[in-house]
Design an enzyme around this catalytic site. Structure first.
Site, PDB file in Angstrom:
ATOM      1  CB  CYS A  37      -0.957   0.018   1.185  1.00 20.41           C
ATOM      2  SG  CYS A  37      -2.238  -1.244   1.053  1.00 20.41           S
ATOM      3  CG  HIS A  78     -12.691   9.859 -11.214  1.00 23.38           C
ATOM      4  ND1 HIS A  78     -13.939   9.434 -10.808  1.00 23.38           N
ATOM      5  CD2 HIS A  78     -12.293   8.999 -12.179  1.00 23.38           C
ATOM      6  CE1 HIS A  78     -14.292   8.370 -11.514  1.00 23.38           C
ATOM      7  NE2 HIS A  78     -13.306   8.079 -12.349  1.00 23.38           N
ATOM      8  CD  GLU A 126      -8.393   0.683   1.709  1.00 27.89           C
ATOM      9  OE1 GLU A 126      -7.968   1.807   2.019  1.00 27.89           O
ATOM     10  OE2 GLU A 126      -7.814  -0.383   2.003  1.00 27.89           O
TER      11      GLU A 126
END
Length: 143
Positions: A37, A78, A126
């Site tokens: 990550c 986005h 998530e």
């Protein structure tokens, strides 16, 4: 969107509003402890917002759903989360921090409206198997 059932806080308010939404965003956690990550990657986050109060506004809303979408979806969809001011410095955009930041953003708005509802919790999913639930301590909100 598939109907989801999430844990709900106990409260004595007359009204409880829940809004589900999603946004797609990229992030990374710049620390070796984050494993893979630490590299830029993306998610389609699912967010559930719980707001409660005793009084409706002049139009009969506790909070207008459109305003919640503006505060969350418009801000984060986005985007590269690390590029946003609220995730600068050591405030890395982990799911936990994202949930707390969204709560603060919504709660700041709610403090400006006459009927004074409170944001009781934010849930951020998530992945299909992982989510974080943020509930402020009693003294963090005005409820």
């Amino acid at each position: 969107m598939l109907m989801q059932y999430y844990p709900h806080p106990q409260h004595d308010y007359s009204y409880e509003l829940n809004k589900d939404m999603n946004f797609s965003a990229a992030h990374f956690i710049p620390d070796e402890q984050a494993g893979k990550c630490a590299h830029m990657h993306g998610h389609t986050y699912v967010v559930n917002i719980t707001i409660a109060g005793d009084t409706l506004d002049d139009t009969g809303f506790l909070v207008n759903f459109q305003k919640l979408k503006e505060l969350v979806h418009k801000r984060y969809d986005h985007r590269i989360l690390n590029d946003l001011e609220e995730f600068s410095g050591m405030n890395f955009p982990t799911t936990e921090v994202i949930a707390q930041v969204i709560w603060q953003r919504i709660e700041n708005y709610l403090k400006t409206v006459p009927n004074q509802p409170s944001c009781l919790q934010i849930l951020v999913r998530e992945t299909p198997t992982s989510y974080v639930l943020y509930r402020p301590k009693k003294d963090e909100n005005h409820g």
